[in-house]
Design an enzyme around this catalytic site. Structure first.
Site, PDB file in Angstrom:
ATOM      1  N   LYS A 163       0.181  15.773  -3.364  1.00 18.73           N
ATOM      2  CA  LYS A 163      -0.849  14.776  -3.657  1.00 18.73           C
ATOM      3  C   LYS A 163      -0.917  13.829  -2.468  1.00 18.73           C
ATOM      4  CE  LYS A 163      -3.634  12.490  -6.412  1.00 18.73           C
ATOM      5  NZ  LYS A 163      -4.674  12.770  -5.407  1.00 18.73           N
ATOM      6  N   GLN A 183       3.965   9.767   2.205  1.00 15.48           N
ATOM      7  CA  GLN A 183       3.350   9.999   0.898  1.00 15.48           C
ATOM      8  C   GLN A 183       4.368  10.539  -0.100  1.00 15.48           C
ATOM      9  OE1 GLN A 183      -0.338   9.567   0.795  1.00 15.48           O
ATOM     10  NE2 GLN A 183       0.154   9.275  -1.349  1.00 15.48           N
ATOM     11  N   LYS A 223       6.440   7.627  -1.177  1.00  8.66           N
ATOM     12  CA  LYS A 223       5.592   6.723  -1.969  1.00  8.66           C
ATOM     13  C   LYS A 223       5.360   7.271  -3.372  1.00  8.66           C
ATOM     14  CE  LYS A 223       2.010   5.630   0.307  1.00  8.66           C
ATOM     15  NZ  LYS A 223       0.707   5.408   0.966  1.00  8.66           N
ATOM     16  N   LYS A 267      -0.883  15.436   2.840  1.00  8.96           N
ATOM     17  CA  LYS A 267      -1.953  14.663   3.494  1.00  8.96           C
ATOM     18  C   LYS A 267      -2.771  15.640   4.321  1.00  8.96           C
ATOM     19  CE  LYS A 267      -3.325  10.340   3.988  1.00  8.96           C
ATOM     20  NZ  LYS A 267      -3.228   9.173   3.104  1.00  8.96           N
ATOM     21  N   GLY A 324      -9.176  10.383  -1.309  1.00  3.20           N
ATOM     22  CA  GLY A 324      -9.790   9.759  -0.142  1.00  3.20           C
ATOM     23  C   GLY A 324      -8.753   9.129   0.780  1.00  3.20           C
ATOM     24  N   ASP A 325      -9.203   8.682   1.919  1.00  4.91           N
ATOM     25  CA  ASP A 325      -8.406   7.911   2.875  1.00  4.91           C
ATOM     26  C   ASP A 325      -9.411   7.368   3.886  1.00  4.91           C
ATOM     27  OD1 ASP A 325      -5.494   7.285   3.725  1.00  4.91           O
ATOM     28  OD2 ASP A 325      -6.354   7.981   5.589  1.00  4.91           O
ATOM     29  N   THR A 345      -5.673   0.331  -4.688  1.00  6.64           N
ATOM     30  CA  THR A 345      -4.719   0.134  -3.588  1.00  6.64           C
ATOM     31  C   THR A 345      -4.650  -1.355  -3.217  1.00  6.64           C
ATOM     32  OG1 THR A 345      -5.287   2.328  -2.789  1.00  6.64           O
ATOM     33  CG2 THR A 345      -4.025   0.930  -1.303  1.00  6.64           C
ATOM     34  N   ASN A 365     -11.902   0.094   2.132  1.00  8.45           N
ATOM     35  CA  ASN A 365     -11.563   0.122   0.706  1.00  8.45           C
ATOM     36  C   ASN A 365     -10.339  -0.743   0.379  1.00  8.45           C
ATOM     37  OD1 ASN A 365      -9.658   1.904  -1.381  1.00  8.45           O
ATOM     38  ND2 ASN A 365     -11.702   1.443  -2.110  1.00  8.45           N
ATOM     39  N   SER A 419      -4.549   7.394  -8.857  1.00  9.23           N
ATOM     40  CA  SER A 419      -5.027   8.779  -8.750  1.00  9.23           C
ATOM     41  C   SER A 419      -4.301   9.663  -9.752  1.00  9.23           C
ATOM     42  CB  SER A 419      -4.777   9.323  -7.337  1.00  9.23           C
ATOM     43  OG  SER A 419      -5.796   8.910  -6.461  1.00  9.23           O
TER      44      SER A 419
HETATM   45  P1  NDP Z   1     -11.480   2.753   5.180  1.00 10.25           P
HETATM   46  O1  NDP Z   1     -12.000   3.824   6.053  1.00 10.25           O
HETATM   47  O2  NDP Z   1     -12.186   2.415   3.933  1.00 10.25           O
HETATM   48  O3  NDP Z   1     -11.327   1.405   6.021  1.00 10.25           O
HETATM   49  C1  NDP Z   1     -10.574   1.300   7.204  1.00 10.25           C
HETATM   50  C2  NDP Z   1     -10.877  -0.053   7.787  1.00 10.25           C
HETATM   51  O4  NDP Z   1      -9.988  -0.324   8.862  1.00 10.25           O
HETATM   52  C3  NDP Z   1     -12.285  -0.151   8.360  1.00 10.25           C
HETATM   53  O5  NDP Z   1     -12.751  -1.446   8.174  1.00 10.25           O
HETATM   54  C4  NDP Z   1     -12.043   0.145   9.852  1.00 10.25           C
HETATM   55  O6  NDP Z   1     -13.032  -0.368  10.703  1.00 10.25           O
HETATM   56  C5  NDP Z   1     -10.772  -0.626  10.030  1.00 10.25           C
HETATM   57  N1  NDP Z   1     -10.036  -0.245  11.232  1.00 10.25           N
HETATM   58  C6  NDP Z   1      -9.732   0.990  11.681  1.00 10.25           C
HETATM   59  N2  NDP Z   1      -9.013   0.904  12.802  1.00 10.25           N
HETATM   60  C7  NDP Z   1      -8.858  -0.413  13.067  1.00 10.25           C
HETATM   61  C8  NDP Z   1      -8.209  -1.160  14.057  1.00 10.25           C
HETATM   62  N3  NDP Z   1      -7.562  -0.562  15.050  1.00 10.25           N
HETATM   63  N4  NDP Z   1      -8.255  -2.515  13.978  1.00 10.25           N
HETATM   64  C9  NDP Z   1      -8.909  -3.140  12.984  1.00 10.25           C
HETATM   65  N5  NDP Z   1      -9.563  -2.488  12.011  1.00 10.25           N
HETATM   66  C10 NDP Z   1      -9.531  -1.138  12.058  1.00 10.25           C
HETATM   67  O7  NDP Z   1      -9.941   3.159   4.891  1.00 10.25           O
HETATM   68  P2  NDP Z   1      -9.025   2.652   3.713  1.00 10.25           P
HETATM   69  O8  NDP Z   1      -9.273   1.218   3.439  1.00 10.25           O
HETATM   70  O9  NDP Z   1      -9.091   3.620   2.612  1.00 10.25           O
HETATM   71  O10 NDP Z   1      -7.580   2.841   4.369  1.00 10.25           O
HETATM   72  C11 NDP Z   1      -6.987   1.850   5.193  1.00 10.25           C
HETATM   73  C12 NDP Z   1      -5.525   2.133   5.328  1.00 10.25           C
HETATM   74  O11 NDP Z   1      -4.908   2.133   4.028  1.00 10.25           O
HETATM   75  C13 NDP Z   1      -5.139   3.472   5.951  1.00 10.25           C
HETATM   76  O12 NDP Z   1      -3.930   3.335   6.659  1.00 10.25           O
HETATM   77  C14 NDP Z   1      -4.914   4.348   4.722  1.00 10.25           C
HETATM   78  O13 NDP Z   1      -4.078   5.458   5.018  1.00 10.25           O
HETATM   79  C15 NDP Z   1      -4.216   3.365   3.821  1.00 10.25           C
HETATM   80  N6  NDP Z   1      -4.234   3.688   2.406  1.00 10.25           N
HETATM   81  C16 NDP Z   1      -5.414   3.872   1.743  1.00 10.25           C
HETATM   82  C17 NDP Z   1      -5.423   4.145   0.408  1.00 10.25           C
HETATM   83  C18 NDP Z   1      -6.691   4.241  -0.384  1.00 10.25           C
HETATM   84  O14 NDP Z   1      -6.598   4.334  -1.623  1.00 10.25           O
HETATM   85  N7  NDP Z   1      -7.856   4.209   0.234  1.00 10.25           N
HETATM   86  C19 NDP Z   1      -4.160   4.339  -0.343  1.00 10.25           C
HETATM   87  C20 NDP Z   1      -2.975   4.005   0.413  1.00 10.25           C
HETATM   88  C21 NDP Z   1      -3.036   3.738   1.751  1.00 10.25           C
HETATM   89  P3  NDP Z   1     -14.186   0.601  11.290  1.00 10.25           P
HETATM   90  O15 NDP Z   1     -15.165   0.724  10.179  1.00 10.25           O
HETATM   91  O16 NDP Z   1     -14.678  -0.144  12.464  1.00 10.25           O
HETATM   92  O17 NDP Z   1     -13.517   1.898  11.657  1.00 10.25           O
END
Ligand code: NDP
Length: 446
Positions: free
Chosen positions: A90, A111, A114, A126, A165-166, A209, A240, A377
């Protein structure tokens, strides 16, 4: 360091020289497990660490699709199935140009730990692709997703592997992926999570999250006589995780004063207007710089990493791996930050983490603090199997209980194995590992 850990780490570095992210995550985990190996010398005989640092399977495949100009494009698809010791694989699918095997192996390893911490029966995996959904039309995204799933489907199943998603994979992408899975297999099963509410999704999955991060940090703060009320919070990212971390932190009485995307950050000393951020990012899919055109008093600064220079009480890195380096950690400490909660996976480098811990900053590691997404999830999988849906409040209550339990597990393991009872990095690694280890021992050499 324990001699067994030292040997495995040495062999791992020699075999994976070109996988820096994977080595970083594995090094942190192995170092944390040193006191466990001191206590359990029999683990060496069983080869537990050698087995744990080698994914059960890594699948790599071609993803051909046709763009809007009729050109054939080819991306690389991956699925790393790290561990099925405690349940079906997962973990999310990441769509971003930076995706490679090293990043996915680190994410799959984290993961597994976690998912173990959640207490739910889910293993770790992943996947993803170097495809960039930004600036693509809906039709192009659909063409990519259909091609990606046409290969991946044979490795999935509700009791085999259940992606989610991610980064870059939101509701739109999950919908296209699910549609293609259903079309090929003819089965309507919960083989993806993060689905839309109309076709088997769970209420509160979108929020999980970010909300879960705040529930974990709230527990950590409460254990030290503190809370979110009235605190200045800086959150990186505006995706997200970041958006719903902001929503819950604000609901808990915090003032969120900065957010970012990969191009820059906004500073809003009077507090972020989250409705504007949601409109820009979730509805219009625009850059965060446009925020300042709509909210007077806010400023925009190019260079996303500058966000760590903003003085704050609590920092929640919610964007991506290694976004918070040693200089950023120093700036945070100087600016008065006393707590960091990782919403992203491994956003702090090893040096940054060490500096924060050495400076007495309360540190909530991602594999524990951001587990709310995968936990919800798993709740979505349960609802799919039962053919029923829980209300938002029911899911949120379960999420809160799971995050509280994860904090307690990490705190207990830190107390028993950590260099200090506040070292939740060691606590999370140890607590996550021990359950998987028990299952691996029971299942024999496999
Ligand atoms: P999204 O794609 O929804 O959002 C990512 C965000 O981070 C965007 O705003 C993106 O900006 C920004 N970003 C990317 N790179 C950088 C950087 N170098 N500096 C500043 N901002 C940056 O992803 P998620 O919110 O889903 O995921 C974010 C993190 O959380 C990841 O590490 C993911 O693995 C982790 N995560 C997510 C989960 C989930 O349920 N979604 C669960 C557990 C962990 P831009 O649009 O400009 O690229």
């Amino acid at each position: 360091m324990n001699q067994y850990v030292k040997r495995v780490l040495g062999e791992l570095c020699a075999r994976n020289q070109h996988e820096p992210e994977y080595l970083q995550a594995a090094t942190e985990m192995l170092q944390s497990l040193s006191p466990v190996m001191d206590k359990h010398p029999e683990y060496e005989q069983l080869g537990l660490l050698e087995r744990f640092v080698e994914p059960e399977r890594a699948i790599l495949f071609r993803v051909p699709w046709v763009d809007d100009h009729g050109h054939v494009r080819v991306n690389r698809g991956y699925r790393v199935q790290h561990s099925s010791a405690i349940g079906p694989y997962k973990g999310g699918l990441r769509l971003h140009p930076s995706v490679n095997l090293s990043i996915l192996k680190f994410l799959a390893l984290e993961q597994t730990l976690k998912n173990s911490l959640t207490g739910l029966p889910i293993g770790g995996g992943k996947g993803g692709s170097d495809f960039d959904p930004k600036c693509k039309s809906d039709r192009e995204v659909m063409a990519f997703c259909q091609s990606f799933m046409t290969e991946l489907y044979r490795h999935l199943g509700a009791d085999v592997d259940v992606p989610a998603g991610d980064i870059g994979t939101g509701a739109r992408e999950i919908g296209y992926l699910y549609g293609q899975y259903k079309r090929i297999t003819g089965e309507y099963v919960g083989v993806l999570t993060g689905k839309g509410l109309a076709y088997g999704g769970s209420l509160a999955r979108k929020e999980a999250t970010g909300y879960g991060l705040c529930y974990f940090v709230e527990q950590m703060l409460a254990a030290h006589g503190k809370g979110f009320q009235g605190q200045r919070v800086v959150i990186s990212g505006s995706g997200n995780v970041a958006v719903y971390a902001c929503e819950k932190a604000q609901a808990m009485g915090a003032k969120v004063i900065a957010m970012s995307d990969s191009c820059g950050y906004i500073y809003a000393p009077e507090g972020i207007d989250l409705a504007v951020v949601k409109q820009l990012k979730e509805v219009e899919r625009k850059r965060i710089c446009h925020y300042v055109e709509r909210v007077p008093g806010a400023t925009y600064h190019q260079d996303a990493s500058g966000i760590w220079q903003v003085p704050c009480d609590i920092a929640l890195p919610c964007a991506t791996q290694n976004e918070l380096d040693l200089d950023a950690a120093k700036a945070l400490v100087q600016g008065g930050c006393y707590a960091v909660g990782e919403g992203a996976n491994m956003p702090a480098t090893l040096e940054a983490t060490e500096h924060l811990l050495a400076s007495g900053v309360l540190f909530a590691p991602g594999k524990a603090a951001n587990a709310g997404g995968v936990a919800t999830s798993a709740l979505e999988m349960s609802q799919n199997s039962m053919r029923m849906s829980w209300t938002f409040d029911e899911v949120d209550e379960k999420l809160k209980a799971i995050m509280t339990d994860i904090f307690q597990k990490a705190a207990k393991a830190a107390q028993e194995y950590g260099p200090s009872p506040d070292n939740y990095v060691v606590g999370a690694n140890v607590a996550g590992f021990l359950k998987v280890a028990d299952a691996m021992i029971a299942q024999g050499v496999c």
